[in-house]
Design an enzyme around this catalytic site. Structure first.
Site, mmCIF file in Angstrom:
data_model
loop_
_atom_site.group_PDB
_atom_site.id
_atom_site.type_symbol
_atom_site.label_atom_id
_atom_site.label_comp_id
_atom_site.label_asym_id
_atom_site.label_seq_id
_atom_site.Cartn_x
_atom_site.Cartn_y
_atom_site.Cartn_z
ATOM 1 N N ASN A 10 -22.771 29.516 115.790
ATOM 2 C CA ASN A 10 -21.824 29.282 116.735
ATOM 3 C C ASN A 10 -21.944 30.440 117.926
ATOM 4 O O ASN A 10 -21.511 31.558 117.469
ATOM 5 C CB ASN A 10 -20.399 29.193 116.285
ATOM 6 C CG ASN A 10 -19.489 28.894 117.489
ATOM 7 O OD1 ASN A 10 -19.852 28.471 118.374
ATOM 8 N ND2 ASN A 10 -18.209 29.277 117.139
ATOM 9 N N TRP A 11 -22.482 30.189 118.793
ATOM 10 C CA TRP A 11 -22.776 31.250 119.795
ATOM 11 C C TRP A 11 -21.699 31.492 120.697
ATOM 12 O O TRP A 11 -21.407 32.511 121.386
ATOM 13 C CB TRP A 11 -23.773 30.862 120.727
ATOM 14 C CG TRP A 11 -25.229 31.013 120.097
ATOM 15 C CD1 TRP A 11 -25.670 31.559 118.850
ATOM 16 C CD2 TRP A 11 -26.588 30.867 120.608
ATOM 17 N NE1 TRP A 11 -26.822 31.577 118.734
ATOM 18 C CE2 TRP A 11 -27.541 31.047 119.776
ATOM 19 C CE3 TRP A 11 -26.865 29.994 121.856
ATOM 20 C CZ2 TRP A 11 -29.014 30.766 120.029
ATOM 21 C CZ3 TRP A 11 -28.224 30.024 122.367
ATOM 22 C CH2 TRP A 11 -29.215 30.568 121.351
ATOM 23 N N LYS A 12 -20.459 30.463 120.920
ATOM 24 C CA LYS A 12 -19.466 30.812 121.647
ATOM 25 C C LYS A 12 -19.983 31.088 123.138
ATOM 26 O O LYS A 12 -20.759 30.366 123.606
ATOM 27 C CB LYS A 12 -18.479 31.866 121.007
ATOM 28 C CG LYS A 12 -18.399 31.769 119.572
ATOM 29 C CD LYS A 12 -17.414 32.768 118.717
ATOM 30 C CE LYS A 12 -17.162 32.686 117.369
ATOM 31 N NZ LYS A 12 -16.281 33.561 116.693
ATOM 32 N N HIS A 96 -12.363 24.470 116.543
ATOM 33 C CA HIS A 96 -12.425 25.928 116.099
ATOM 34 C C HIS A 96 -11.128 26.643 116.372
ATOM 35 O O HIS A 96 -10.425 26.414 117.348
ATOM 36 C CB HIS A 96 -13.741 26.462 116.953
ATOM 37 C CG HIS A 96 -13.921 28.030 116.476
ATOM 38 N ND1 HIS A 96 -13.448 29.076 116.878
ATOM 39 C CD2 HIS A 96 -15.076 28.352 115.512
ATOM 40 C CE1 HIS A 96 -14.156 29.935 116.146
ATOM 41 N NE2 HIS A 96 -14.925 29.382 115.512
ATOM 42 N N GLU A 98 -10.468 29.311 117.898
ATOM 43 C CA GLU A 98 -10.323 30.036 119.154
ATOM 44 C C GLU A 98 -10.154 28.882 120.084
ATOM 45 O O GLU A 98 -9.163 28.965 121.115
ATOM 46 C CB GLU A 98 -11.605 30.619 119.486
ATOM 47 C CG GLU A 98 -11.861 31.768 118.781
ATOM 48 C CD GLU A 98 -13.664 32.121 118.792
ATOM 49 O OE1 GLU A 98 -13.585 33.093 118.262
ATOM 50 O OE2 GLU A 98 -14.197 31.703 119.365
ATOM 51 N N GLU A 169 -12.733 27.907 107.703
ATOM 52 C CA GLU A 169 -12.708 29.469 108.519
ATOM 53 C C GLU A 169 -11.194 29.831 108.325
ATOM 54 O O GLU A 169 -10.607 29.652 109.229
ATOM 55 C CB GLU A 169 -13.137 29.287 109.883
ATOM 56 C CG GLU A 169 -14.472 28.910 110.022
ATOM 57 C CD GLU A 169 -15.101 29.033 111.612
ATOM 58 O OE1 GLU A 169 -15.978 29.693 111.696
ATOM 59 O OE2 GLU A 169 -14.326 28.454 112.463
ATOM 60 N N GLY A 175 -14.960 37.035 113.083
ATOM 61 C CA GLY A 175 -15.133 38.056 113.903
ATOM 62 C C GLY A 175 -14.561 39.309 113.555
ATOM 63 O O GLY A 175 -14.654 40.603 114.206
ATOM 64 N N SER A 215 -17.180 35.868 109.226
ATOM 65 C CA SER A 215 -17.890 37.073 109.165
ATOM 66 C C SER A 215 -19.200 36.799 107.841
ATOM 67 O O SER A 215 -19.266 37.485 107.119
ATOM 68 C CB SER A 215 -17.320 37.997 108.662
ATOM 69 O OG SER A 215 -16.025 38.448 109.571
ATOM 70 N N GLY A 236 -20.973 32.989 113.103
ATOM 71 C CA GLY A 236 -20.853 33.608 114.323
ATOM 72 C C GLY A 236 -21.788 34.651 114.835
ATOM 73 O O GLY A 236 -22.935 34.488 115.513
#
Length: 251
Positions: A10-12, A96, A98, A169, A175, A215, A236
């Site tokens: 997942n590159w965000k 997600h 975020e 998650e 992160g 992570s 991530g």
């Protein structure tokens, strides 16, 4: 039915189109066969079509990081699930932490998005999380995650649920550099699978893939994927570097 493991990055909101295409060219010939391990990247929408073109003929699958719950309309800035499928994207990341935190997405909206994705031929990876505070205070974070799954997957048919992947998650691990240990991760994934079993039956639950995210590194991937109910990982930061991503994929 055997569950084929999946490793998804997942590159965000990272990488330009040029950087994304370069990445695909660096990894696409070094991936395991798709019938042994499925490999996918969730990338910013702007990058997806060039990445699909660069990945043609390889095992690599491309995923959208989000989509809206409508196929088309006056929804400025949103991404149509219908348009994604027509562009050659067959997977989408939904719910997600975020998106929930920064864009205030609730379970009802995510449930609508899951339905829209499935209606348009997209296979959703639906994320659920918990919080460290809840674990410390009441040791009930798994129950909260299970309740979220009940809400996010509400109303899906048996046929549809088999097209869904669930990613567990813990929000405190995303992160942070602090991953859940394999036993904690297995506990969460096991209880998610049991929740799906309660909703749809054991046979269906045994065909639904459940991933761990938070992570994930080359060092902990093997231990995570050795657990009985963990069918892969959602990566991530360590998916942004092609060498590190390949270490994880070829763990």
């Amino acid at each position: 039915m055997m569950r084929i493991p999946i490793i998804a990055g997942n590159w965000k909101m990272h990488k330009t189109v040029t950087e994304a295409v370069d990445f695909v060219n660096q990894v696409k010939d070094q991936l395991p066969p798709a019938d042994q391990l499925q490999t996918a990247l969730a990338a910013p929408t702007l990058c997806l079509v060039p990445m699909v073109q660069a990945a043609a003929g390889s095992p690599l699958k491309l995923m959208a990081e989000n989509c809206y719950c409508k196929d088309a309309g006056a929804y400025t800035g949103e991404t149509s699930p219908y348009a994604l499928y027509q562009a050659g994207i067959h997977h989408v990341l939904l719910g997600h932490s975020e998106r929930r935190k920064y864009f205030h997405e609730d379970d009802d909206l995510i449930n609508q998005k899951v339905g829209a994705a499935l209606r348009n031929g997209l296979c959703p990876i639906v994320c659920c999380d918990d919080t460290m505070a809840r674990r410390i205070a009441a040791d009930d974070q798994i129950h909260w995650a299970v309740n979220r799954i009940l809400a996010d997957l509400k109303g899906l048919s048996t046929e549809d649920i088999c097209k869904v992947t669930v990613a567990y998650e813990p929000s405190w691990a995303i992160g942070s550099g602090q991953s859940a240990d394999p036993n904690q991760a297995e506990e969460g994934c096991y209880l998610i699978r049991q929740t799906i079993s309660d909703m749809y039956g054991e046979d269906v639950a045994n065909n639904v893939r459940v991933l761990y995210g938070g992570s994930v590194t080359p060092e902990n991937t093997g231990a995570m994927m050795a657990q009985a109910d963990i069918d892969g990982v959602l990566v991530g930061t360590d998916s942004l570097d092609s060498r590190t991503f390949l270490e994880i994929v070829n763990h």
